[in-house]
Design an enzyme around this catalytic site. Structure first.
Site, PDB file in Angstrom:
ATOM      1  N   SER A   1       0.811  -1.217   0.000  1.00 41.85           N
ATOM      2  CA  SER A   1       0.000   0.000   0.000  1.00 41.85           C
ATOM      3  C   SER A   1       0.846   1.269   0.000  1.00 41.85           C
ATOM      4  CB  SER A   1      -0.943   0.009   1.202  1.00 41.85           C
ATOM      5  OG  SER A   1      -0.203  -0.041   2.397  1.00 41.85           O
TER       6      SER A   1
ATOM      7  N   HIS B   1       1.671   3.798   7.083  1.00 40.67           N
ATOM      8  CA  HIS B   1       1.032   4.724   6.145  1.00 40.67           C
ATOM      9  C   HIS B   1       1.442   6.155   6.428  1.00 40.67           C
ATOM     10  CE1 HIS B   1      -2.534   2.077   4.584  1.00 40.67           C
ATOM     11  NE2 HIS B   1      -1.375   1.723   4.084  1.00 40.67           N
TER      12      HIS B   1
ATOM     13  N   ASP C   1      -7.525   6.155   5.337  1.00 41.77           N
ATOM     14  CA  ASP C   1      -7.609   4.932   6.134  1.00 41.77           C
ATOM     15  C   ASP C   1      -8.822   4.831   7.047  1.00 41.77           C
ATOM     16  OD1 ASP C   1      -5.286   4.273   4.989  1.00 41.77           O
ATOM     17  OD2 ASP C   1      -4.026   4.507   6.750  1.00 41.77           O
TER      18      ASP C   1
END
Lengths: 167, 181
Positions: free
Chosen positions: B53, B92, B123
């Site tokens: 990701s 992230h 998210d």
């Protein structure tokens, strides 16, 4: 003492040590680079500006972003992640930072760019505080190395103001 | 091989000291991990990227070094967080940050929203039910400061093929015990 396993082990250990040492030196060499990036952001248009039923203000902007980040690239640079954040204060929050646009620069050839764009991510306030609000637009960048330490810095551009009325 | 085993049985003092050596190696590794943990102030100072990701910045198997001594997380910083109720750490980037000051106590709360570079949406979907942002103090276990590619892929292999773990541990044990001075 001089078995095959012993020698293979010694060779592997030596090779890995050298590899780790080279990686560390390459990462350290990034510190020799003293970059001098430049950037300019203009707000070309307020596309729309409204209050949602839940009381939160949202604004849509058209931005003109010009930047020259070529000097950030060294031989150990994998990519540069660049983004523009809107920063402002509200009575409830001492600081709001909202990323409104971002991009990935994969190579030095693409590091001098000019882009006209509306905000990629929604600029929504946690409340209805955006009318007449003064804010900064900050160009941040994160230098992603091929190996080693990551670098980050920013250029702050201040003096932007949102209109007094919704539109 | 069998003569080695015979030698082992006939010399218990040496084999005991070899087992002790093996235990020493293991505990040294554990101590180094814990020391790093104290220095970086993070429960897991080194993490391995498990998903794509964050591509192209991080690929599966890349090793990340975390630092958790800064009490503020900047927008754009890559942080590692644990979702409440889930065990897997997620790597992230912070795309939104709000600092809330409690007027009575003066304490500062840092609320963060994250997004993977390679994901289209932020998210919010990944967080625990009813959670709309991450708290810097509670949820974040560190921000990424250093990067080494590929090295962590071994751990992905180990977790995907559990029998590999036993084989490796067994081999290490046998080698240590059978190794002569």
């Amino acid at each position: 003492m001089h078995s095959f396993g012993y020698r293979a082990n010694a060779l592997l250990t030596f090779a890995l040590t050298i590899l780790a040492l080279i990686c560390a030196m390459v990462s350290l060499s990034d510190n020799l680079n003293s970059p001098s990036p430049s950037a300019e952001i203009q707000i070309l248009n307020i596309n729309w500006f409204q209050r949602h039923p839940d009381g939160n203000d949202e604004v849509s902007l058209t931005l003109n972003i010009t930047a020259d980040l070529q000097s950030l690239f060294t031989w150990n640079t994998k990519q540069v992640f660049v983004f523009v954040a809107a920063e402002y204060e509200t009575p409830k929050n001492s600081l709001n930072q909202v990323s409104v646009w971002d991009g990935i620069i994969p190579a030095k050839e693409h590091a001098k760019f000019w882009i006209q764009t509306s905000n990629k991510y929604r600029l929504i306030d946690q409340g209805g505080n955006l009318r007449g609000k003064e804010f900064n637009l900050t160009l941040h960048w994160h230098v992603m190395p091929k190996t080693g330490k990551m670098f980050a810095d920013k250029i702050v551009m201040s003096g932007y103001r949102l209109p007094e009325e919704y539109r | 091989m069998f003569s080695d085993l015979a030698a082992l049985a006939s010399n218990p003092r040496q084999s005991l000291s070899q087992i002790l050596n093996f235990a020493l190696v293991l505990s040294t590794a554990f101590m180094m991990w814990k020391t790093l943990s104290v220095i970086a102030d993070s429960p897991s100072p080194i993490v391995v990227v498990l998903s794509g990701s964050m591509e192209p910045a991080f690929q599966r198997g890349d090793l990340l070094f975390l630092w958790n001594r800064d009490k503020a997380a900047q927008v754009g910083e890559i942080v590692v967080y644990n979702v409440k109720g889930k065990d897997i750490p997620i790597v992230h980037r912070v795309v939104r940050r709000v600092e809330v000051v409690d007027k009575k106590t003066g304490s500062r709360d840092m609320r963060l929203l994250t997004k993977g570079d390679n994901n289209v949406a932020d998210d919010t979907e990944l967080y625990a039910r009813g959670q709309e942002y991450l708290d810097r103090k509670e949820d974040i276990i560190g921000s990424v400061r250093g990067y080494v590619p590929c090295v962590g892929y071994v751990t992905i292999l180990l977790s995907e093929y559990p029998w590999l773990k036993k084989v490796m541990l067994g081999l290490m044990g046998v080698m240590v015990v059978l190794q002569r001075e």
